[in-house]
Design an enzyme around this catalytic site. Structure first.
Site, PDB file in Angstrom:
ATOM      1  CG  ASP A 229      42.279  50.319  64.956  1.00  0.00           C
ATOM      2  OD1 ASP A 229      43.285  50.598  64.949  1.00  0.00           O
ATOM      3  OD2 ASP A 229      41.852  49.243  65.417  1.00  0.00           O
TER       4      ASP A 229
ATOM      5  N   GLY B 160      46.673  45.335  53.273  1.00  0.00           N
ATOM      6  CA  GLY B 160      47.240  46.135  52.326  1.00  0.00           C
ATOM      7  C   GLY B 160      48.580  46.975  52.794  1.00  0.00           C
ATOM      8  CG  MET B 161      47.649  50.774  54.958  1.00  0.00           C
ATOM      9  SD  MET B 161      47.592  51.721  56.140  1.00  0.00           S
ATOM     10  CE  MET B 161      46.399  51.129  57.454  1.00  0.00           C
TER      11      MET B 161
ATOM     12  CG  ASP C 198      22.909  21.789  30.228  1.00  0.00           C
ATOM     13  OD1 ASP C 198      24.066  21.761  30.356  1.00  0.00           O
ATOM     14  OD2 ASP C 198      21.993  22.048  29.717  1.00  0.00           O
TER      15      ASP C 198
HETATM   16  S1  SF4 Z   1      26.889  21.979  25.404  1.00  0.00           S
HETATM   17 FE1  SF4 Z   1      26.161  23.749  26.555  1.00  0.00          FE
HETATM   18  S2  SF4 Z   1      23.987  23.204  26.455  1.00  0.00           S
HETATM   19 FE2  SF4 Z   1      24.736  21.230  25.765  1.00  0.00          FE
HETATM   20  S3  SF4 Z   1      25.041  19.917  27.654  1.00  0.00           S
HETATM   21 FE3  SF4 Z   1      27.054  21.062  27.343  1.00  0.00          FE
HETATM   22  S4  SF4 Z   1      26.615  22.906  28.584  1.00  0.00           S
HETATM   23 FE4  SF4 Z   1      24.815  22.289  28.553  1.00  0.00          FE
END
Ligand code: SF4
Lengths: 510, 472
Positions: A296, A431-432, A36
């Protein structure tokens, strides 16, 4: 449960980490499973940070699950305290800790006894707030913590500076063009003879937070983060704040007029008059006012556009397009659902429809239905545009690395108006041009003349090797084909098999 | 370097405070590999945010994966998990019609003890689509181990092998193969005829590990040269083509992080595991082939020459790396094999960080590493399991390696301090297996070195302002 492919705003802890790591010498410890700490990758990659991101994890694993964190969190805090000597350690809960229901506050209390650093627990709940709301809260929490600490210790000096001064609140890491905006705001304040007292959180030190009340007023450039802090400071210290985003000529002028009002409230002898400055900047420094009069921009009149992004940027860009450039905003929207009322009020009268959603498929459908000439949105809208062949200018997070330009690209202030004018104009002309080329027989470069060595007659590819060739990604296929055929010719082979392909790769890459 | 060379490998274990990807990232390459699959990650915004950012542009290409994002009602059990999952899976079935849905369990489903394994068979019956459950969460695993959990779960779904039919098929297949090679390359006629005789004897061999299809067919054809027929891959290109397994089937891994899959194949499917070094680098590829052949009692032909030829082709790169030192911070479990290859290339490896080391599954690779060190007269590197990134950075400060192989979180800060880095993730996504791809590994390893040759003498290798004592 919700089927989700993509999200506009990240989980709460990202907001907390962004604020914590924007301050100098503040370390965040996440109470999280392994993996994480992806925030560190983002910061290091997107911001191209030279320093190690001051975020570590107190890892939640099987043991923690079975027996609780016990000493682990406390140990990790005290260890960081010794290693890095930060001023503040922010313990950051994640979705995992939200449901583990460990008494993290207790860990914080215990750790703060032994460590030299201050320690706080970020007050965010994964299931209640998103990244932006969490950032807003965390900033307020840190400011409150230090101001109350100073008050308790009697070190709080509540007198204001002699000369007019301001705090800029809400500049932080991974924010959309935040660094450039900050520089532009400082320049603007300097032009107005106003000192910058403090900028928080980016580059600020928590040790200086007790100086915040010295400023005459607070400037909150973005709606999403900083408002809570400004409101706290207003309530507790009577500091006025300005929350008009100085984006676009009209709003920049409006913001300056507000500043004038607040400053003049506090000075007694002379009165400030910024009108001549606004006039000078609008007519001659910024090119945007002139641009909207030029031929423009005339060509853009009534062209349809769609806007989507965070509340600040989507609202401001909508008003700029409609009010300053005469473009028809068919629909504007934001993913900041929690701020829907404010947003609606801001864009009222500047657009045909309003869309409040955080579901990117709804945005995609809306764009497909309206078929605008240009889109102004996030990276997601850019990709929707690609699919529908509609140009898109990126005006808001979430963004990719290309939205962290090295060159100076503010969105705020007078230089910001120039940048926005370029962005808008380039999107439409692209775009134009495309459209015109299509009408007059397409791009002449479309048919790439192949530099193939083979005449395609003397060599045969058997079925397997053809399949194999088709598996190779398109952009290198031609090269592989040429190389293999060259190799085959050199070796007097006429029938190309998979083996020959590999042999060619080995031989030619040598 | 001291002349004294330690004879044995030493293993250390640190705090496990290191940076790596969450194992749910395996979705990124597995959904591409298994073409008829759909991956549903049952987790939170945290998981979704990670995938969205880690997958980068892939996310915009309508990938065959999605989040089943858990909301507060799911956590407090106000909502019925089964009904919720059913609703989402029905929608997936309607929109994509996959041949299999793979549920990826996450930290949250572990903590709230959501019974995915219990619900899957019921829902499978109701929906008529196989549902495979893999618990690839950050509580238990690191990065590539995610693939291990998915493949281990899939091993249960492979059909039971019926030997007689299988054998006949092998013979038929080899006939066809024979025909093809006869048509395509006349010189081969003699050997293929000989091979044909042997092919009959080769019992079914299933290779496990997800590789890009080109790499998989390269390895298969390497074995075919030695007249070993590969009867299937786990995973195959399509879920519906999963290989047959049984007690007559030999299995061999192609990646070092597949220890759960190996265990499942042995214990649950009664397969015979061939423990070999992994086919990474020409040395590894040769050792891998040799081991498989030796198990089947086949004498390899021309393998030594082939390896030599590959080394010969790598010369220009070898000149660049020889004598340079490497530090593996460790995050994807490929480290032992890569280190062994780089040592054979003449590099000095200071430290091999690795998230998790299964000494049994990696036994052949470990002893190969040991031998390589001896042969190259290079000291044994220290192997650090569950490394501590902070401590590692302190050690790097002392050692000043020429190259750090590390995650993206540390790469830029290390570069700013004058240490060359190579992102470790690239090794998981690049093609690094077999003889043919040895060059690609060195291409990656030498990239920072070559970049430096270009930027040399500019005088700005260290780009940090002030150095606090705790930093490099
Ligand atoms: S499963 Fe989800 S909550 Fe667990 S480490 Fe992976 S990303 Fe994080």
């Amino acid at each position: 449960m919700k089927l989700a492919y993509w999200m506009y705003a990240g989980p709460a802890h990202i907001g907390t980490l962004r604020v914590a790591s924007s301050f100098k010498n503040v370390h965040a410890i996440m109470h999280a499973p392994l993996g994480d700490d992806y925030f560190n990758v983002m910061r290091s990659m997107l911001e191209r940070e030279r320093d190690f991101t001051p975020v570590t994890a107190s890892i939640v694993d099987r043991h923690v699950l079975a027996r609780g964190s016990q000493e682990k969190v406390v140990d990790n805090i005290t260890r960081k305290d010794k290693e890095e000597r930060p001023d503040l350690i922010v313990l950051t809960p994640t979705c995992t800790s939200s449901i583990l229901q460990e008494d993290l506050q207790n860990f914080v209390d215990r750790a703060s006894i032994t460590s030299n650093s201050d320690v706080i627990l970020a007050d965010v709940n994964h299931y209640r707030v998103n990244e932006l709301q969490a950032a807003d809260r965390t900033l307020e929490q840190v400011v409150r913590y230090y101001l109350e600490k100073a008050r308790r210790q009697g070190t709080l000096d509540q007198s204001i500076t002699k000369e007019p001064s301001a705090n800029i609140i809400g500049i932080f890491t991974l924010g959309f063009h935040n660094q450039h905006d900050c520089r532009e705001l400082k320049r603007l304040l300097q032009d107005l003879n106003i000192k910058v007292n403090k900028v928080i959180p980016e580059g600020g030190s928590v040790k200086d937070l007790h100086d915040l009340p010295k400023a005459w007023f607070n400037l909150v450039p973005y709606r999403e983060i900083g408002l809570m802090t400004a409101i706290y400071l207003e309530k507790n210290f009577g500091m006025p704040y300005i929350s008009i985003t100085p984006m676009g000529i009209v709003d920049t002028a409006e913001c300056i007029r507000q500043i004038e009002k607040h400053v003049n409230n506090l000075v007694s002898n002379k009165k400030f008059n910024y009108e001549p400055y606004i006039d000078q900047q609008t007519r001659f420094v910024s090119q945007a006012a002139w641009f909207s009069r030029s031929i423009d921009c005339q060509n853009l009149t009534g062209k349809k556009a769609v806007v989507f992004g965070d509340a600040t940027h989507a609202a401001s860009i909508t008003r700029i397009l409609a009010r300053e450039m005469g473009i028809r905003v068919s629909c504007t929207g934001t993913y900041c659902k929690h701020d829907a009322e404010w947003f609606k009020e801001q864009v009222q009268g500047f657009c045909d429809e309003i869309l409040i959603t955080d579901d990117h498929t709804k945005v995609g459908d809306m764009i497909a239905r309206i078929e605008p000439s240009a889109i102004f949105g996030t990276q997601m809208e850019r990709h929707i545009g690609k699919r529908l062949d509609i140009p898109c200018g990126v005006i808001s997070s979430p963004v990719h690395i290309q939205n962290f330009p090295l060159g100076y690209r503010p969105f705020l202030g007078y230089e910001g108006t120039n940048q926005i004018a370029d962005l808008v104009y380039n999107s439409f002309t692209l775009g134009m041009e495309d459209h015109l080329l299509e009408i007059f027989g397409g791009h002449d470069t479309k048919e790439v003349i192949t530099k193939s060595l083979s005449t395609d007659t003397d060599l045969t590819w058997n079925h397997e090797s053809q399949l194999e060739l088709n598996k190779i990604p398109g952009f290198v296929r031609g090269k592989i084909k040429r190389n293999t055929e060259k190799f085959a010719r050199q070796n007097n082979i006429t029938n190309i098999t998979v083996e020959i392909m590999y042999a060619a790769k080995e031989a030619l890459s040598a | 370097m001291s002349n004294k060379i330690s004879e044995t490998l030493t293993f250390e274990c640190e705090t496990g405070n290191y940076h790596t990807f969450c194992p749910i990232s395996c979705v990124a390459w597995l959904y591409q590999k298994i073409e008829d699959s759909f991956f549903l990650v049952v987790g939170t915004k945290t998981c979704g945010y990670f995938l969205q950012n880690a997958l980068g542009v892939m996310i915009f290409a309508e990938p065959r994966y999605a989040m089943a994002e858990l909301e507060e009602g799911d956590i407090s059990a106000q909502l019925n998990d089964y009904e919720e999952l059913k609703r989402l899976c029905l929608q997936i079935k309607k929109d994509r019609n996959p041949s299999v849905i793979i549920w990826i369990g996450t930290c949250t489903t572990e903590i709230i003890k959501m019974d995915l394994e219990g619900m899957a068979p019921k829902l499978e019956n109701e929906l008529g689509i196989p549902i495979v459950v893999a618990r690839a969460n950050g509580l238990d695993y690191a990065f590539t181990q995610g693939e291990d959990t998915v493949l281990a779960a899939m091993a249960h779904r492979c059909p039971e092998q019926i030997l007689l039919i299988e054998r006949k098929k092998v013979i038929q297949d080899s006939n066809i193969q024979n025909l093809f090679s006869f048509l395509s390359l006349e010189k081969k006629e003699e050997t293929t005829n000989k091979n044909f005789e042997k092919l009959k004897k080769n019992p079914p061999l299933v290779l496990f590990g997800s590789l890009p299809s080109t790499v998989a067919s390269q390895l298969s054809s390497e074995l075919k040269r030695q007249s070993v027929q590969v009867s299937g891959w786990l995973p195959a290109q399509r879920y519906t083509d999963l290989p047959s397994l049984g007690d007559q089937v030999y299995v061999c891994g192609v990646n070092p992080f597949l220890s759960r899959t190996a265990t499942t194949l042995m214990r649950r499917r009664k397969c015979k595991l061939i423990g070999a070094p992994f086919p990474i680098g020409p040395d590894g590829t040769r050792a891998w082939i040799e081991k498989i052949c030796s198990v089947f009692g086949i004498k390899t032909e021309g393998l030594e020459k082939r390896e030599e030829q590959i080394w010969e082709n790598l010369k220009d790169y070898l000149n660049l790396v020889r004598g340079k030192s490497v530090f593996f911070m460790g995050d994807n479990l490929l480290e032992i094999s890569l280190a062994r290859f780089l040592i054979r290339c003449g590099m000095i490896v200071y430290e091999i960080g690795i998230p998790y080391l299964d000494k049994r599954y990696q036994a052949a690779e470990l002893s190969f590493l040991q031998n390589t060190c001896k042969n190259m007269s290079i000291p044994m590197p220290r192997i650090v399991e569950k490394p501590d990134n902070y401590n590692q950075i302190q050690r790097m400060r002392e050692l000043k390696p020429d190259l750090a192989i590390t995650g993206m979180a540390h790469a830029n800060p290390l570069e700013a301090r004058g240490i060359n880095t190579k992102w470790s993730v690239e090794f998981t996504f690049a093609q690094i297996h077999g003889f043919t791809n040895a060059r690609d590994v060195l291409e990656l390893v030498t990239r920072p070195l070559r970049r430096n040759n270009n930027l040399e003498n500019l005088g700005w290798s260290n780009l940090t302002k002030k150095e606090t004592k705790n930093e490099i």
